[in-house]
Design a protein around this motif. Structure first.
Motif, short mmCIF file in Angstrom:
data_model
loop_
_atom_site.label_atom_id
_atom_site.label_comp_id
_atom_site.label_asym_id
_atom_site.label_seq_id
_atom_site.Cartn_x
_atom_site.Cartn_y
_atom_site.Cartn_z
N UNK A 13 0.86 -1.36 0.05
CA UNK A 13 0.19 -0.12 -0.16
C UNK A 13 0.84 1.16 -0.01
N UNK A 14 0.46 2.36 -0.55
CA UNK A 14 1.22 3.66 -0.42
C UNK A 14 1.54 3.99 1.00
N UNK A 83 11.27 2.90 1.15
CA UNK A 83 10.30 3.31 2.12
C UNK A 83 9.46 4.34 1.59
N UNK A 84 8.23 4.60 2.13
CA UNK A 84 7.59 5.58 1.92
C UNK A 84 7.09 5.54 0.40
N UNK A 85 6.80 4.39 -0.09
CA UNK A 85 6.48 3.99 -1.38
C UNK A 85 5.19 4.69 -1.90
N UNK A 86 5.28 5.11 -3.29
CA UNK A 86 4.20 5.97 -3.69
C UNK A 86 3.64 5.14 -5.10
N UNK A 87 2.40 5.43 -5.34
CA UNK A 87 2.12 4.66 -6.84
C UNK A 87 2.96 4.83 -7.79
N UNK A 88 3.60 5.98 -7.99
CA UNK A 88 4.64 6.16 -9.13
C UNK A 88 5.86 5.29 -9.08
N UNK A 89 6.07 4.62 -7.86
CA UNK A 89 7.02 3.46 -7.74
C UNK A 89 6.63 2.19 -8.48
N UNK A 90 5.33 2.04 -8.86
CA UNK A 90 4.93 0.87 -9.56
C UNK A 90 5.77 0.53 -10.70
N UNK A 111 8.31 -7.66 -9.80
CA UNK A 111 7.35 -6.66 -9.91
C UNK A 111 7.16 -5.95 -8.59
N UNK A 112 6.78 -4.74 -8.63
CA UNK A 112 6.56 -3.95 -7.41
C UNK A 112 5.52 -3.15 -7.90
N UNK A 113 4.37 -3.63 -6.90
CA UNK A 113 2.94 -2.89 -7.43
C UNK A 113 2.75 -1.89 -5.94
N UNK A 114 2.36 -0.60 -5.82
CA UNK A 114 1.87 0.19 -4.89
C UNK A 114 0.78 0.64 -5.44
N UNK A 115 -0.21 0.16 -4.36
CA UNK A 115 -1.58 0.44 -4.53
C UNK A 115 -2.45 0.39 -3.49
N UNK A 116 -3.44 1.15 -3.36
CA UNK A 116 -4.33 0.95 -2.16
C UNK A 116 -5.53 0.03 -2.60
#
Length: 116
Positions: A13-14, A83-90, A111-116
């Motif tokens: 999650x973000x 840390x402090x991952x953002x959706x843009x880091x996907x 694969x890294x997916x940052x999503x709520x």
């Protein structure tokens, strides 16, 4: 030759954290530099962080203060703490190594997916 095996990707999650691992098939003391690149859908592959052994690690402006590279010499493994991952880091994250020759090597991608 160097084989690079990545692990640690997943869904987060973000605001969360994730640690990627990259295990090299030879001693990192014989490697000139290691780092991480990433490629998001529809985007070109971009540098995330590059660590020349014996030098100063360079980070992309977009990840400075959030991502950190560390090394375990005994395991010939490089880590990327995110840390402090953002959706843009996907993105798909690729481990990278260059050795004297010179030659470049890439991990299989994780694969890294940052999503709520």
């Amino acid at each position: 030759q160097v084989q690079l095996v990545e692990s640690g990707g997943g869904l987060v999650q973000p605001g969360g954290s994730l640690r990627l691992s990259c295990a090299a098939s030879r001693s990192i003391f014989s490697i000139n530099a290691m780092g991480w690149y990433r490629q998001a859908p529809g985007k070109q592959r971009e540098l995330v962080a590059l660590m020349p052994f014996g030098g100063i690690t360079a980070y992309a402006d977009s990840v400075k203060g959030r991502f950190t590279i560390s090394v375990d010499n005994a395991l010939n493994t490089v880590y990327l703490q995110m840390n402090s991952l953002k959706p843009e880091d996907t993105a798909v994250y690729y481990c990278y190594a260059t050795i004297f020759g010179p030659r470049d090597f890439w991990g299989q991608g994780t694969q890294v997916t940052v999503s709520s």
